[in-house]
Design a protein around this motif. Structure first.
Motif, PDB file in Angstrom:
ATOM      1  N   LEU A  57     -11.387  34.571 -26.608  1.00  0.00           N
ATOM      2  CA  LEU A  57     -12.010  35.773 -27.161  1.00  0.00           C
ATOM      3  C   LEU A  57     -13.511  35.702 -26.896  1.00  0.00           C
ATOM      4  O   LEU A  57     -14.268  35.062 -27.626  1.00  0.00           O
ATOM      5  CB  LEU A  57     -11.728  35.896 -28.661  1.00  0.00           C
ATOM      6  CG  LEU A  57     -12.209  37.196 -29.314  1.00  0.00           C
ATOM      7  CD1 LEU A  57     -11.586  38.425 -28.642  1.00  0.00           C
ATOM      8  CD2 LEU A  57     -11.907  37.205 -30.805  1.00  0.00           C
ATOM      9  N   SER A 107     -16.861  35.465 -29.346  1.00  0.00           N
ATOM     10  CA  SER A 107     -16.474  35.145 -30.725  1.00  0.00           C
ATOM     11  C   SER A 107     -17.224  33.937 -31.279  1.00  0.00           C
ATOM     12  O   SER A 107     -17.128  33.644 -32.472  1.00  0.00           O
ATOM     13  CB  SER A 107     -14.969  34.917 -30.823  1.00  0.00           C
ATOM     14  OG  SER A 107     -14.539  33.867 -29.985  1.00  0.00           O
ATOM     15  N   ASP A 133      -6.642  41.923 -33.493  1.00  0.00           N
ATOM     16  CA  ASP A 133      -7.915  42.052 -32.783  1.00  0.00           C
ATOM     17  C   ASP A 133      -8.025  41.002 -31.684  1.00  0.00           C
ATOM     18  O   ASP A 133      -8.498  41.291 -30.576  1.00  0.00           O
ATOM     19  CB  ASP A 133      -9.075  41.915 -33.771  1.00  0.00           C
ATOM     20  CG  ASP A 133     -10.426  42.173 -33.104  1.00  0.00           C
ATOM     21  OD1 ASP A 133     -10.626  43.284 -32.594  1.00  0.00           O
ATOM     22  OD2 ASP A 133     -11.272  41.254 -33.094  1.00  0.00           O
ATOM     23  N   ALA A 177      -5.730  41.847 -28.740  1.00  0.00           N
ATOM     24  CA  ALA A 177      -6.117  43.114 -28.116  1.00  0.00           C
ATOM     25  C   ALA A 177      -7.315  42.932 -27.182  1.00  0.00           C
ATOM     26  O   ALA A 177      -7.479  43.694 -26.222  1.00  0.00           O
ATOM     27  CB  ALA A 177      -6.442  44.152 -29.186  1.00  0.00           C
ATOM     28  N   HIS A 178      -8.150  41.917 -27.453  1.00  0.00           N
ATOM     29  CA  HIS A 178      -9.390  41.779 -26.698  1.00  0.00           C
ATOM     30  C   HIS A 178      -9.525  40.454 -25.945  1.00  0.00           C
ATOM     31  O   HIS A 178     -10.429  40.312 -25.113  1.00  0.00           O
ATOM     32  CB  HIS A 178     -10.595  41.925 -27.637  1.00  0.00           C
ATOM     33  CG  HIS A 178     -10.676  43.276 -28.294  1.00  0.00           C
ATOM     34  ND1 HIS A 178     -10.206  43.528 -29.565  1.00  0.00           N
ATOM     35  CD2 HIS A 178     -11.157  44.448 -27.833  1.00  0.00           C
ATOM     36  CE1 HIS A 178     -10.402  44.794 -29.864  1.00  0.00           C
ATOM     37  NE2 HIS A 178     -10.980  45.376 -28.836  1.00  0.00           N
ATOM     38  N   GLU A 238      -9.204  37.450 -23.292  1.00  0.00           N
ATOM     39  CA  GLU A 238      -8.987  37.331 -21.852  1.00  0.00           C
ATOM     40  C   GLU A 238      -8.258  36.020 -21.574  1.00  0.00           C
ATOM     41  O   GLU A 238      -8.251  35.115 -22.408  1.00  0.00           O
ATOM     42  CB  GLU A 238     -10.330  37.351 -21.120  1.00  0.00           C
ATOM     43  CG  GLU A 238     -11.171  38.596 -21.405  1.00  0.00           C
ATOM     44  CD  GLU A 238     -12.590  38.440 -20.913  1.00  0.00           C
ATOM     45  OE1 GLU A 238     -12.785  38.417 -19.682  1.00  0.00           O
ATOM     46  OE2 GLU A 238     -13.500  38.305 -21.751  1.00  0.00           O
TER      47      GLU A 238
END
Length: 263
Positions: free
Chosen positions: A149, A152, A163, A166-167, A169
């Motif tokens: 993430l 983060s 979350d 969804a985000h 990589e």
């Protein structure tokens, strides 16, 4: 190792995204030896896990590989090319905090596949710990490449599962690539849906004043440091040991167990 990323580029990426992959950074012959040694290390670690009743949730995870098989110490020697990047991250010297690994196979899960960060206390802008992961096989989305993430490391709170996925990589790359990331970055191992193992080793580094998870100088032998390269002696922790007697404490600077350049 052939590394094309400049230190300025590395620092900028780590500050913004929190992680970077150095493609094909490790010699293929060493990668092959580590992959073979990892399989043997799993048998050793699993026997100890089962003996002490801690085998659940640790399937195909191995820990503290230094001293188990020679290729892992050889990797510390070979990784000297990464030293400028690691010293730039820490702002000075660092040592090995732990050296584990994983064999991710279809249908198997472990704690490494949960969303987590490997530093227990959020350290904010103070770099205390650095994660690295050496890809011993190609890392792909299909075989469980690590979810990262980006950004983060800038927040203390754990993201929700929704979350995160969804985000996040995927840290993909060919065998021999090295993933380097700020230990505050939330990440998770992926599920391997292929019929081939996805193997990795995970050296982690810390500032010298932080306790190592394992006493690597003791494992190799306190007198063995003299036979190592200056780089490997530093990383293994021979220059940041704790004296255990007044005789060890009262020594000239060049013979002190905790050297003055360790921070």
């Amino acid at each position: 190792m052939k590394l094309d990323l400049s230190l300025d580029e590395f620092n900028a990426i780590m500050a913004e995204r929190g992680w970077v992959v150095f493609p094909r950074a490790v010699d293929p012959a060493l990668v092959a030896r580590m992959a073979e040694d990892l399989e043997a290390a799993w048998d050793i670690c699993r026997a100890m896990q089962e003996k002490n009743g801690v085998a659940s949730d640790a399937d195909h995870t191995v820990h503290h590989l230094i001293g188990l098989k020679p290729s892992f110490l050889e990797y510390i020697d070979a990784s000297e090319a990464l030293n400028p990047y690691y010293e730039a991250y820490f702002g000075g010297r660092y040592i090995l905090n732990s050296f584990g690994g994983a064999i991710n196979t279809q249908g198997r899960t472990s704690y490494a596949q949960r969303i987590h960060r490997d530093i227990r206390s959020y350290s904010g802008d103070m770099p205390l710990l650095l994660n690295t992961l050496v890809m011993l096989d190609d890392f792909t989305a299909d075989n469980g490449a690590t979810y990262m993430l980006s950004g983060s490391h800038k927040a203390a709170e754990k993201p929700s599962d929704e979350d995160f996925y969804a985000h996040a990589e995927r840290a993909t790359g060919p065998a021999g690539s090295v993933l380097v990331f700020n230990s505050n970055v939330w990440h998770a191992g992926g599920n391997n849906t292929t019929d081939r193992a996805r193997r990795s080793v995970t050296p982690m580094y810390c500032r010298p004043f932080i306790k190592q998870q394992f006493d690597y100088p003791r494992v190799l032998g306190y007198d063995a440091g003299a036979s190592l390269t200056a780089h490997t002696r530093q990383v293994i922790g021979y220059n940041a040991r704790v004296p255990a007697s007044l005789d060890e404490w009262y020594q000239p600077p060049e013979r002190r167990m905790y050297r003055g350049d360790q921070g």
